[in-house]
Design a protein around this motif. Structure first.
Motif, PDB file in Angstrom:
ATOM      1  N   ILE A 328       3.362  17.009  48.222  1.00 13.10           N
ATOM      2  CA  ILE A 328       2.439  17.234  49.172  1.00 13.10           C
ATOM      3  C   ILE A 328       1.307  16.359  48.644  1.00 13.10           C
ATOM      4  CG2 ILE A 328       0.473  18.397  50.338  1.00 13.10           C
ATOM      5  CD1 ILE A 328       2.512  20.947  50.253  1.00 13.10           C
ATOM      6  N   LEU A 329       1.111  15.171  49.339  1.00 15.17           N
ATOM      7  CA  LEU A 329       0.156  14.174  48.915  1.00 15.17           C
ATOM      8  C   LEU A 329      -1.154  14.482  49.548  1.00 15.17           C
ATOM      9  CD1 LEU A 329       2.407  10.906  49.468  1.00 15.17           C
ATOM     10  CD2 LEU A 329       2.235  12.454  47.469  1.00 15.17           C
ATOM     11  N   ALA A 330      -2.151  13.935  48.858  1.00 11.41           N
ATOM     12  CA  ALA A 330      -3.652  14.127  49.375  1.00 11.41           C
ATOM     13  C   ALA A 330      -3.711  13.072  50.542  1.00 11.41           C
ATOM     14  CB  ALA A 330      -4.603  13.755  48.346  1.00 11.41           C
ATOM     15  N   GLU A 331      -4.202  13.699  51.707  1.00 14.79           N
ATOM     16  CA  GLU A 331      -4.412  12.864  52.888  1.00 14.79           C
ATOM     17  C   GLU A 331      -5.306  11.804  52.705  1.00 14.79           C
ATOM     18  OE1 GLU A 331      -3.947  15.060  56.860  1.00 14.79           O
ATOM     19  OE2 GLU A 331      -4.545  16.774  55.592  1.00 14.79           O
ATOM     20  N   ASP A 332      -6.130  11.957  51.632  1.00 12.54           N
ATOM     21  CA  ASP A 332      -7.281  10.739  51.606  1.00 12.54           C
ATOM     22  C   ASP A 332      -7.430  10.200  50.388  1.00 12.54           C
ATOM     23  OD1 ASP A 332      -8.411  13.156  50.674  1.00 12.54           O
ATOM     24  OD2 ASP A 332     -10.371  12.902  51.682  1.00 12.54           O
ATOM     25  N   GLY A 333      -6.370  10.375  49.643  1.00 17.44           N
ATOM     26  CA  GLY A 333      -6.333  10.036  48.100  1.00 17.44           C
ATOM     27  C   GLY A 333      -6.093   8.458  48.137  1.00 17.44           C
ATOM     28  N   PRO A 334      -7.037   8.088  47.027  1.00 20.48           N
ATOM     29  CA  PRO A 334      -7.009   6.588  46.861  1.00 20.48           C
ATOM     30  C   PRO A 334      -5.893   6.031  46.272  1.00 20.48           C
ATOM     31  CG  PRO A 334      -8.254   7.605  44.956  1.00 20.48           C
ATOM     32  CD  PRO A 334      -7.847   8.657  46.117  1.00 20.48           C
ATOM     33  N   GLY A 335      -5.105   6.837  45.460  1.00 19.07           N
ATOM     34  CA  GLY A 335      -3.523   6.311  44.908  1.00 19.07           C
ATOM     35  C   GLY A 335      -2.491   6.785  45.774  1.00 19.07           C
ATOM     36  N   ASP A 336      -1.612   5.984  45.404  1.00 14.76           N
ATOM     37  CA  ASP A 336      -0.234   6.305  46.249  1.00 14.76           C
ATOM     38  C   ASP A 336       0.449   7.574  45.895  1.00 14.76           C
ATOM     39  OD1 ASP A 336      -0.142   3.850  47.620  1.00 14.76           O
ATOM     40  OD2 ASP A 336       0.951   2.928  46.132  1.00 14.76           O
ATOM     41  N   GLU A 337       0.023   8.200  44.551  1.00 14.03           N
ATOM     42  CA  GLU A 337       0.864   9.390  43.903  1.00 14.03           C
ATOM     43  C   GLU A 337      -0.184  10.293  43.814  1.00 14.03           C
ATOM     44  OE1 GLU A 337       4.229   9.230  41.611  1.00 14.03           O
ATOM     45  OE2 GLU A 337       3.921   7.128  41.004  1.00 14.03           O
ATOM     46  N   ASP A 338      -1.546  10.496  44.773  1.00  9.93           N
ATOM     47  CA  ASP A 338      -2.437  11.319  44.506  1.00  9.93           C
ATOM     48  C   ASP A 338      -1.877  12.844  45.453  1.00  9.93           C
ATOM     49  OD1 ASP A 338      -4.016   9.752  43.034  1.00  9.93           O
ATOM     50  OD2 ASP A 338      -5.394   9.488  44.770  1.00  9.93           O
ATOM     51  N   MET A 339      -1.868  13.686  44.425  1.00  7.39           N
ATOM     52  CA  MET A 339      -1.212  15.069  45.175  1.00  7.39           C
ATOM     53  C   MET A 339      -2.380  16.066  45.714  1.00  7.39           C
ATOM     54  SD  MET A 339       1.923  14.655  44.424  1.00  7.39           S
ATOM     55  CE  MET A 339       2.907  13.648  43.675  1.00  7.39           C
ATOM     56  N   ALA A 340      -2.020  16.585  46.541  1.00  9.45           N
ATOM     57  CA  ALA A 340      -2.782  17.530  47.512  1.00  9.45           C
ATOM     58  C   ALA A 340      -3.374  18.726  46.282  1.00  9.45           C
ATOM     59  CB  ALA A 340      -2.613  18.127  48.531  1.00  9.45           C
ATOM     60  N   ARG A 341      -4.546  19.445  46.367  1.00  9.29           N
ATOM     61  CA  ARG A 341      -4.632  20.474  45.285  1.00  9.29           C
ATOM     62  C   ARG A 341      -4.122  21.721  45.895  1.00  9.29           C
ATOM     63  NH1 ARG A 341      -9.773  18.020  45.932  1.00  9.29           N
ATOM     64  NH2 ARG A 341     -10.409  19.289  47.569  1.00  9.29           N
ATOM     65  N   GLU A 342      -3.680  22.607  44.742  1.00 11.31           N
ATOM     66  CA  GLU A 342      -2.887  23.801  45.493  1.00 11.31           C
ATOM     67  C   GLU A 342      -3.615  24.598  46.724  1.00 11.31           C
ATOM     68  OE1 GLU A 342      -2.579  28.061  43.566  1.00 11.31           O
ATOM     69  OE2 GLU A 342      -1.572  26.643  42.309  1.00 11.31           O
ATOM     70  N   GLY A 343      -3.077  24.677  47.414  1.00 10.47           N
ATOM     71  CA  GLY A 343      -3.631  25.515  48.721  1.00 10.47           C
ATOM     72  C   GLY A 343      -4.431  24.654  49.881  1.00 10.47           C
ATOM     73  N   GLU A 344      -4.391  23.403  49.475  1.00  9.36           N
ATOM     74  CA  GLU A 344      -4.780  22.497  50.254  1.00  9.36           C
ATOM     75  C   GLU A 344      -3.712  21.626  51.030  1.00  9.36           C
ATOM     76  OE1 GLU A 344      -8.102  19.266  49.584  1.00  9.36           O
ATOM     77  OE2 GLU A 344      -6.418  18.516  48.666  1.00  9.36           O
ATOM     78  N   ALA A 345      -3.868  21.610  52.295  1.00  8.48           N
ATOM     79  CA  ALA A 345      -3.062  20.844  53.273  1.00  8.48           C
ATOM     80  C   ALA A 345      -2.935  19.281  53.135  1.00  8.48           C
ATOM     81  CB  ALA A 345      -3.544  21.005  54.923  1.00  8.48           C
ATOM     82  N   GLY A 346      -1.941  18.672  53.081  1.00 10.18           N
ATOM     83  CA  GLY A 346      -1.791  17.194  52.819  1.00 10.18           C
ATOM     84  C   GLY A 346      -0.450  16.692  53.469  1.00 10.18           C
ATOM     85  N   LEU A 347      -0.096  15.777  53.100  1.00  8.60           N
ATOM     86  CA  LEU A 347       1.051  14.834  53.894  1.00  8.60           C
ATOM     87  C   LEU A 347       2.322  15.322  53.274  1.00  8.60           C
ATOM     88  CD1 LEU A 347      -0.653  11.318  54.242  1.00  8.60           C
ATOM     89  CD2 LEU A 347      -0.262  13.316  55.984  1.00  8.60           C
ATOM     90  N   LEU A 348       3.172  15.840  53.872  1.00  4.77           N
ATOM     91  CA  LEU A 348       4.726  16.292  53.284  1.00  4.77           C
ATOM     92  C   LEU A 348       5.458  14.959  53.111  1.00  4.77           C
ATOM     93  CD1 LEU A 348       6.266  18.720  52.559  1.00  4.77           C
ATOM     94  CD2 LEU A 348       7.182  18.903  54.768  1.00  4.77           C
ATOM     95  N   ALA A 349       5.934  14.917  51.694  1.00  3.19           N
ATOM     96  CA  ALA A 349       6.726  13.728  51.400  1.00  3.19           C
ATOM     97  C   ALA A 349       7.957  13.727  50.492  1.00  3.19           C
ATOM     98  CB  ALA A 349       5.663  12.948  50.438  1.00  3.19           C
ATOM     99  N   ILE A 350       8.824  12.832  50.650  1.00  4.79           N
ATOM    100  CA  ILE A 350      10.051  13.068  49.867  1.00  4.79           C
ATOM    101  C   ILE A 350      10.019  11.744  48.961  1.00  4.79           C
ATOM    102  CG2 ILE A 350      12.732  13.209  50.078  1.00  4.79           C
ATOM    103  CD1 ILE A 350      11.208  15.618  51.374  1.00  4.79           C
ATOM    104  N   HIS A 351      10.634  12.055  47.949  1.00  3.63           N
ATOM    105  CA  HIS A 351      10.791  10.874  46.881  1.00  3.63           C
ATOM    106  C   HIS A 351      11.694   9.842  47.235  1.00  3.63           C
ATOM    107  CE1 HIS A 351      10.862   8.441  43.031  1.00  3.63           C
ATOM    108  NE2 HIS A 351       9.628   8.930  43.110  1.00  3.63           N
ATOM    109  N   ARG A 352      11.494   8.495  46.962  1.00  3.10           N
ATOM    110  CA  ARG A 352      12.604   7.508  47.621  1.00  3.10           C
ATOM    111  C   ARG A 352      13.974   7.558  46.949  1.00  3.10           C
ATOM    112  NH1 ARG A 352      11.514   2.762  48.426  1.00  3.10           N
ATOM    113  NH2 ARG A 352       9.114   2.683  48.328  1.00  3.10           N
TER     114      ARG A 352
END
Length: 496
Positions: A328-352
């Motif tokens: 789950i990636l941070a929705e507004d993270g500056p980096g490509d691999e910034d993860m959402a914090r525990e319990g925080e909603a983010g973008l669901l993603a699958i590794h290439r």
């Protein structure tokens, strides 16, 4: 690695064991296919297709309804090294034409009953040719590589234009995490799938996976009234049943269901749309059997699920299947691999690197690239993870609608409705009707409210859109809510 070879030979099944049953009303057996007969027929079709002018990798558009010919042709094309394009029998001629034009298919195979594209510029194989294909001498499976194209499925794009999702031969074996992570499947199982053959949910869960495990796949061909399913499940002694949540709700509503119903059933499987906690609790309390949910998409199949080894948390689709690379990636993270914090909603993603991930969108390299953030493929869904590792679905990050398991772009529906002379403006979105059920709803600004005929608009939509894409509700409004930049605020309409 040929996908068809993997599915039909992975479990080294007894040649005389039943691989496929097609059943009708009351569970009456209409067709029985042993593994030997199924494999021979698939390879006969492959041999026949190799005798045409098609080259390896050429696309074949399937316009075939709900019959055993569909999987035979689908797997036969793959066995021969070609790329089948499964399509819904509900598509109109205009919709089928769009798929044909975009895919540049070199052959159309049709059953004589399903609507054909408007402009056919390639050879046509009809019912007679289908019979002839099945009468060829069986040959061998094409020598396909794991990354060679295997099949092409069209889905709604965020722009409202259907786009092809191209899968490789490795897609079938990449489904292994589902075998125990969701199904708990063995060769003894008899899996009944409620969907039509052409749906990727049915092709994967209803055919590929049972056959790869040496189990028996059962597909129902008969009236779809909700009160028939309990009797069918019981009559055919299904041990696993797969459907969308809305069908489970209808079975409970229209059937006389209790813990003595369908005694052979171990548990149910559900995907395609979110499973409400109340429906899960109703099903389990009345039947005494578990209902395991999975979350997936056409681009990868399922990757989150509950199952015999992952206890259900009502309202959650479960945890990442063993071996799946999910984040789950941070929705507004500056980096490509910034993860959402525990319990925080983010973008669901699958590794290439996930082997089940598509090769890409057909002839859309820019859209394929845009679907990735660094090494992560963005599913378009939002989710959060709890302290126990369970994921909770938080809706779409875009405007795609879910219509009984089919994802539909509002722009595609809006373009059709906007061509009606009585329509000045129109916006389409999914509106909740009750818990767990959303209906595609059209908000129309008419040219003249006094003379506007909603039935005429609905009739026009019926002639140009597949049934699952058509609005079920129409509202006449004076104007559409818009942002300062002029974009229609569909979410605001859904709340009104």
């Amino acid at each position: 690695m040929n996908l068809a070879r993997y599915c039909l030979t992975n479990a080294a099944p007894d040649p005389g064991k039943t691989a496929l049953e097609v059943v009708g009303p009351g569970g009456a057996i209409l067709e029985t296919w042993t593994y030997q007969r199924l494999t021979d027929t698939v390879l006969s079709i492959a041999s026949g297709l190799k005798e045409t002018d098609l080259r390896p990798g050429d696309r074949i558009l399937l316009r075939v309804g709900h019959s055993s010919d569909f999987p035979l042709l689908f797997f036969g094309a793959i066995a021969g090294g070609f790329v089948p394009i499964p399509t819904s029998a509900q598509l109109t001629a205009t919709e089928a034409d769009a798929v044909l034009t975009d895919s540049r298919a070199g052959l159309i195979i049709h059953d004589g009953a399903t609507t054909l594209p408007e402009k056919v510029a390639c050879p046509l194989f009809g019912p007679g040719e289908i019979v002839s294909l099945k009468q060829n001498t069986p040959g061998g499976f094409a020598s396909s590589g794991p990354n060679d194209p295997a099949f092409l499925i069209y889905t709604s794009g965020t722009s409202g234009t259907p786009k092809g999702v191209l899968h490789a031969h490795r897609a079938a074996s990449a489904r292994r995490p589902m075998y125990q992570g969701w199904y708990g499947m063995s060769a003894r199982d008899r899996l009944l799938h409620a969907g039509a053959f052409n749906w990727t949910y049915t092709l994967g869960v209803g055919l590929m996976d049972p056959w790869a495990n040496g189990a028996t796949s059962i597909v129902y061909d008969g009236p779809r009234d909700p009160d028939v399913w309990a009797g069918v499940i019981d009559a055919i002694r299904a041990t696993l049943f797969a459907a969308v949540p809305s069908l489970y709700r209808r079975i409970l509503k229209y059937g006389t269901i209790n813990e003595t119903s369908f005694p052979s059933l171990r548990h149910g499987l559900t995907a395609g749309e979110a499973l409400p906690a109340t429906l899960y609790e109703d099903w389990t309390s009345r039947t005494g059997r578990e209902l395991y949910e999975a979350l997936g998409m056409s681009e990868i199949s399922t990757y989150l699920s509950s199952g015999p080894d992952v206890p259900v948390k009502a309202g959650s689709p479960g945890k990442p299947q063993t071996g799946r690379k999910v984040a789950i990636l941070a929705e507004d993270g500056p980096g490509d691999e910034d993860m959402a914090r525990e319990g925080e909603a983010g973008l669901l993603a699958i590794h290439r690197d996930e082997p089940g991930l598509m090769l890409g969108y057909w002839n859309r390299p820019d859209e394929t690239s845009a679907a990735f953030r660094g090494p992560w493929f963005l599913t378009g869904d939002r989710a959060r993870e709890d302290a126990d590792g369970y994921y909770w679905y938080e809706g779409r990050a875009d405007d795609l609608m879910n219509a009984f398991g089919y994802r539909v772009a509002p722009e595609e529906v809006e373009r059709v409705l906007a061509t009606h002379p009585q329509v000045q403006e129109v916006a389409v979105t999914a509106v909740g009707a009750r818990e767990g059920v959303s209906l595609i709803t059209a908000f129309v600004v008419p040219q003249d409210a006094d003379t506007f005929d909603v039935d005429a608009l609905a009739e026009m939509a019926g002639s140009r859109l597949a049934e699952y894409k058509r609005p079920k509700v129409y509202h006449v409004v004076e104007s559409l809510p818009r942002t300062a930049s002029g974009k229609v605020m569909r979410q605001a309409l859904a709340k009104n």
